[in-house]
Design an enzyme around this catalytic site. Sequence first.
Site, mmCIF file in Angstrom:
data_model
loop_
_atom_site.group_PDB
_atom_site.id
_atom_site.type_symbol
_atom_site.label_atom_id
_atom_site.label_comp_id
_atom_site.label_asym_id
_atom_site.label_seq_id
_atom_site.Cartn_x
_atom_site.Cartn_y
_atom_site.Cartn_z
ATOM 1 N N LYS A 217 -28.345 -19.224 -14.831
ATOM 2 C CA LYS A 217 -29.409 -19.210 -15.834
ATOM 3 C C LYS A 217 -29.212 -20.314 -16.874
ATOM 4 O O LYS A 217 -28.176 -20.986 -16.884
ATOM 5 C CB LYS A 217 -29.450 -17.833 -16.493
ATOM 6 C CG LYS A 217 -29.808 -16.708 -15.513
ATOM 7 C CD LYS A 217 -29.786 -15.370 -16.234
ATOM 8 C CE LYS A 217 -30.168 -14.230 -15.320
ATOM 9 N NZ LYS A 217 -30.151 -12.941 -16.039
ATOM 10 N N TYR B 182 -40.325 -12.183 -12.429
ATOM 11 C CA TYR B 182 -39.868 -10.969 -13.110
ATOM 12 C C TYR B 182 -41.007 -9.975 -13.349
ATOM 13 O O TYR B 182 -40.940 -9.156 -14.265
ATOM 14 C CB TYR B 182 -39.207 -11.324 -14.446
ATOM 15 C CG TYR B 182 -37.848 -11.961 -14.298
ATOM 16 C CD1 TYR B 182 -36.744 -11.209 -13.898
ATOM 17 C CD2 TYR B 182 -37.656 -13.317 -14.571
ATOM 18 C CE1 TYR B 182 -35.491 -11.789 -13.765
ATOM 19 C CE2 TYR B 182 -36.399 -13.905 -14.445
ATOM 20 C CZ TYR B 182 -35.323 -13.135 -14.045
ATOM 21 O OH TYR B 182 -34.078 -13.704 -13.916
ATOM 22 N N ASN C 129 -26.807 -13.779 -19.829
ATOM 23 C CA ASN C 129 -25.646 -13.294 -19.084
ATOM 24 C C ASN C 129 -25.240 -14.227 -17.943
ATOM 25 O O ASN C 129 -24.577 -13.813 -17.009
ATOM 26 C CB ASN C 129 -25.878 -11.872 -18.595
ATOM 27 C CG ASN C 129 -27.080 -11.739 -17.692
ATOM 28 O OD1 ASN C 129 -27.648 -12.721 -17.232
ATOM 29 N ND2 ASN C 129 -27.472 -10.509 -17.431
ATOM 30 N N HIS D 225 -27.766 -14.529 -12.137
ATOM 31 C CA HIS D 225 -28.606 -13.489 -11.539
ATOM 32 C C HIS D 225 -28.146 -13.306 -10.103
ATOM 33 O O HIS D 225 -27.715 -14.251 -9.446
ATOM 34 C CB HIS D 225 -30.081 -13.921 -11.540
ATOM 35 C CG HIS D 225 -30.953 -13.088 -10.647
ATOM 36 N ND1 HIS D 225 -31.518 -11.912 -11.068
ATOM 37 C CD2 HIS D 225 -31.331 -13.255 -9.356
ATOM 38 C CE1 HIS D 225 -32.222 -11.379 -10.065
ATOM 39 N NE2 HIS D 225 -32.125 -12.191 -9.015
ATOM 40 N N GLU E 72 -36.891 -12.675 -3.191
ATOM 41 C CA GLU E 72 -36.487 -13.705 -4.146
ATOM 42 C C GLU E 72 -36.218 -15.043 -3.467
ATOM 43 O O GLU E 72 -36.585 -16.097 -4.003
ATOM 44 C CB GLU E 72 -35.251 -13.221 -4.918
ATOM 45 C CG GLU E 72 -35.557 -12.060 -5.833
ATOM 46 C CD GLU E 72 -34.335 -11.452 -6.496
ATOM 47 O OE1 GLU E 72 -34.514 -10.541 -7.307
ATOM 48 O OE2 GLU E 72 -33.196 -11.892 -6.197
#
Length: 186
Positions: free
Chosen positions: A47, A87, A153, A156, A167
């Site tokens: 990310k 998302y 974080n 993913h 995905e």
Amino acid sequence: MFCNLFQFLQFFIRMLLPFFLLSILSLPNRCSADSSTETERTLAIIKPDGVSGNHTNSVKETILNHGFKITEESLIQLDEDRVKSFYAEHSSRSFFPSLVEYMTSGPVLIMVLEKGNAIADWRALIGPTDPLKAKVTHPHSVRAICGLNLQENCVHGSDSPQSASREISFFFKTTSSGYASKHDEL
């Protein structure tokens, strides 16, 4: 002398320790892919905080050292529509607007990982979603080492075979052989 030693320790802790820890953690599992297990594919994303925090190389090294193959990768800047679509399952959640803002704040590295048990192994390697929790419960996980907070974080990972399939095809075309290739518009 003390000043130089102190400066060295500061440099080591800030710049080299995360890379060193990820590398050390990878050694016991180097080339340990189980050849008797059917190959599985999963999507991994580094990310914006992971890319901007210079964790890309150490995360990729950790991936490879844990027996994964990176079969496809693409460094891209996501736009708002693409993030909202990816998302969509979270669109009614209160955190959705900040998630969209965060995921469009910088480039991301999208990767397809492959090995036996890839989905579960990648999820175990990255640790809990919340890096603060990960630092306590999974201190050697990618998120414990590189993640900043619940949203930022670092990485993913697909959570199921169905999610992985969806995905991967979201970012990469799947050919008749089952392997992905990059979408033209990316």
